[in-house]
Scaffold this motif. Sequence first.
Motif: not given
Length: 335
Positions: A46, A49-50, A161-163, A172, A231, A234-235, A238
């Motif tokens: 996870r 990913a970015p 999207i991130a979690t 992600a 990216a 996603i950051y 998160n």
Amino acid sequence: MTILKNRLFWPVAILVALLIVNVFTSNQFITLQDGHLFGTLIDILRGSAPLILVALGMTLVISTGGIDLSVGSVMAISGAVACLLIKDLGDQNAVGSVLLIVGVAIVVSAALGLWNGSLVAVVGIQPIIATLILMVAGRGLAQLVTDGQIINVQSSPYATIATGFFLTLPVAFLIAMAAVVLISVLTRRTALGLLLESVGGSPSASRLAGIRAKRIIVMVYVVSGAFAGLAGLIYSANIKSADSIAAGNLIELDAILAVVIGGTALIGGRFSILGTVIGAILIQTLQVTVVGIGVPSKATLLFKAVVVVVLCLSQSATFREKVFGRFKIRTGVPA
């Protein structure tokens, strides 16, 4: 042995070694809970990913002989735009509205990539200078969007999207893998990969051969910008906020390192999508391992640098031949 001469052997070997270390140092390396996979391995996937997305775009840019130093700033701008728009929503959990905002943020990021590509291909500015402009100005633009504040959002669809998880794996990471598959198909199943290598290997010859090098160069910067924007989403998803200062800070250096570890030539003309993915995951694994084995925070960067130097030396055929060649001569074994 032929396998030892493969450029990806040593990155994979060190990656496996780091994962083995994590098996013994982490409380839970991988486990299944409530239908989802959890543990250190999942955290690595996870968290990578970015960097995979940014490094993927960087690979395409470098394959044409360019460089993109602005990816971190584009990440900051993308997250700032998305969080600003989501904050103004009447219902932050409206899936359709959130998806539309995500699309807007990616379009803005692609437009920033278009700006970079135009400066390089049309105006003729050196790539390192052209992208350095946006690297500096973009960070300021992100702070203007957020008014110098950290914008917090409470949107479940955005956080997914991130979690979130899908088929037991982090969303992600699946997004990053989807991007990898898309680029792999376009560059290895069509003529695009050959065109990229042609432009990067010899721009003049490619133009004489009728290849529209300027269009290809602009295109790769647009893709790099779009992936950096994704990216950034996603950051920010998160941490559920837009931090224009911390978002993407120095990620361009890790991206370039991942590209180099993966076997892509910095002078252009040769690139490896699989190698870039391995390089990005290796860097993220190294960061997690440093924490897991209890390396003091003051020595973290030094420890990371030592591992990277060892890896780069192990990839060098000239270095291996000099070191192991001398060893064979001293032990009486013909070199």
